[in-house]
Write a protein that holds these residues in place. Structure first.
Motif, mmCIF file in Angstrom:
data_model
loop_
_atom_site.group_PDB
_atom_site.id
_atom_site.type_symbol
_atom_site.label_atom_id
_atom_site.label_comp_id
_atom_site.label_asym_id
_atom_site.label_seq_id
_atom_site.Cartn_x
_atom_site.Cartn_y
_atom_site.Cartn_z
ATOM 1 N N TYR A 56 0.804 -1.217 0.000
ATOM 2 C CA TYR A 56 0.000 0.000 0.000
ATOM 3 C C TYR A 56 0.839 1.270 0.000
ATOM 4 O O TYR A 56 0.374 2.319 0.438
ATOM 5 C CB TYR A 56 -0.932 0.011 1.216
ATOM 6 C CG TYR A 56 -1.963 -1.080 1.171
ATOM 7 C CD1 TYR A 56 -2.921 -1.111 0.169
ATOM 8 C CD2 TYR A 56 -1.959 -2.082 2.116
ATOM 9 C CE1 TYR A 56 -3.858 -2.118 0.121
ATOM 10 C CE2 TYR A 56 -2.891 -3.100 2.074
ATOM 11 C CZ TYR A 56 -3.839 -3.109 1.079
ATOM 12 O OH TYR A 56 -4.763 -4.108 1.025
ATOM 13 N N ASN A 57 2.046 1.229 -0.478
ATOM 14 C CA ASN A 57 2.864 2.439 -0.471
ATOM 15 C C ASN A 57 2.493 3.369 -1.633
ATOM 16 O O ASN A 57 1.724 3.017 -2.529
ATOM 17 C CB ASN A 57 4.359 2.107 -0.467
ATOM 18 C CG ASN A 57 4.821 1.453 -1.739
ATOM 19 O OD1 ASN A 57 4.071 1.298 -2.686
ATOM 20 N ND2 ASN A 57 6.084 1.057 -1.756
ATOM 21 N N PHE A 58 3.039 4.569 -1.628
ATOM 22 C CA PHE A 58 2.715 5.605 -2.611
ATOM 23 C C PHE A 58 2.984 5.158 -4.040
ATOM 24 O O PHE A 58 2.202 5.450 -4.949
ATOM 25 C CB PHE A 58 3.535 6.874 -2.293
ATOM 26 C CG PHE A 58 3.405 7.953 -3.329
ATOM 27 C CD1 PHE A 58 2.288 8.761 -3.358
ATOM 28 C CD2 PHE A 58 4.398 8.146 -4.275
ATOM 29 C CE1 PHE A 58 2.153 9.758 -4.318
ATOM 30 C CE2 PHE A 58 4.275 9.133 -5.231
ATOM 31 C CZ PHE A 58 3.152 9.939 -5.249
ATOM 32 N N ARG A 59 4.079 4.453 -4.239
ATOM 33 C CA ARG A 59 4.474 4.043 -5.592
ATOM 34 C C ARG A 59 3.425 3.152 -6.239
ATOM 35 O O ARG A 59 3.095 3.316 -7.414
ATOM 36 C CB ARG A 59 5.816 3.308 -5.528
ATOM 37 C CG ARG A 59 6.361 2.966 -6.895
ATOM 38 C CD ARG A 59 7.618 2.164 -6.794
ATOM 39 N NE ARG A 59 7.250 0.767 -6.577
ATOM 40 C CZ ARG A 59 8.085 -0.173 -6.204
ATOM 41 N NH1 ARG A 59 9.329 0.118 -5.959
ATOM 42 N NH2 ARG A 59 7.687 -1.400 -6.056
ATOM 43 N N ARG A 60 2.875 2.218 -5.493
ATOM 44 C CA ARG A 60 1.917 1.268 -6.060
ATOM 45 C C ARG A 60 0.493 1.803 -6.111
ATOM 46 O O ARG A 60 -0.290 1.384 -6.955
ATOM 47 C CB ARG A 60 1.947 -0.023 -5.260
ATOM 48 C CG ARG A 60 3.216 -0.780 -5.475
ATOM 49 C CD ARG A 60 3.179 -2.128 -4.807
ATOM 50 N NE ARG A 60 4.432 -2.814 -5.018
ATOM 51 C CZ ARG A 60 5.458 -2.723 -4.200
ATOM 52 N NH1 ARG A 60 5.395 -1.987 -3.118
ATOM 53 N NH2 ARG A 60 6.568 -3.379 -4.466
ATOM 54 N N ILE A 61 0.140 2.702 -5.219
ATOM 55 C CA ILE A 61 -1.237 3.184 -5.144
ATOM 56 C C ILE A 61 -1.462 4.458 -5.950
ATOM 57 O O ILE A 61 -2.523 4.643 -6.551
ATOM 58 C CB ILE A 61 -1.635 3.422 -3.664
ATOM 59 C CG1 ILE A 61 -1.572 2.119 -2.896
ATOM 60 C CG2 ILE A 61 -3.011 4.038 -3.535
ATOM 61 C CD1 ILE A 61 -2.545 1.064 -3.375
ATOM 62 N N ARG A 62 -0.512 5.331 -6.011
ATOM 63 C CA ARG A 62 -0.698 6.625 -6.684
ATOM 64 C C ARG A 62 0.147 6.793 -7.949
ATOM 65 O O ARG A 62 -0.376 7.152 -9.000
ATOM 66 C CB ARG A 62 -0.350 7.772 -5.729
ATOM 67 C CG ARG A 62 -1.131 7.776 -4.468
ATOM 68 C CD ARG A 62 -2.411 8.561 -4.640
ATOM 69 N NE ARG A 62 -3.054 8.710 -3.346
ATOM 70 C CZ ARG A 62 -4.237 8.201 -3.072
ATOM 71 N NH1 ARG A 62 -4.882 7.531 -3.986
ATOM 72 N NH2 ARG A 62 -4.769 8.366 -1.892
#
Length: 87
Positions: A55-61
């Motif tokens: 759920y980190n920024f790289r994968r979600i946003r």
């Protein structure tokens, strides 16, 4: 006279897309590929262990945004008319 018209029609045929269209298509394809690469990983070898890295920024946003930007570039490349003259 009809024979000359047929010859003229065959010599005037061109490809639908030009070099500029293909350049934008490759740029869009690269953005999409980078987005999918950034989405990968973050899983766990053991299904009983939760990994919050998914759920980190790289994968979600970041990655989905790159994929959508790439799709937008692809649409632009398809709709781009390289024969349009600037007035």
């Amino acid at each position: 006279m009809s024979k000359n018209n047929k010859v003229d029609q065959h010599t005037k045929q061109e490809f639908i897309f030009q070099k500029k269209n293909y350049m934008f298509m490759f740029i869009g394809l690269a953005c999409i590929a980078i987005g999918f690469i950034l989405m990968s990983g973050g899983g766990s070898d053991d299904p009983n262990v939760f990994n919050p890295e998914i759920y980190n920024f790289r994968r979600i946003r970041l990655a989905p945004t790159l994929v959508l930007i790439g799709l937008g570039i692809e649409i632009y490349a398809i709709l781009l008319n390289p024969h349009k003259k600037k007035d």
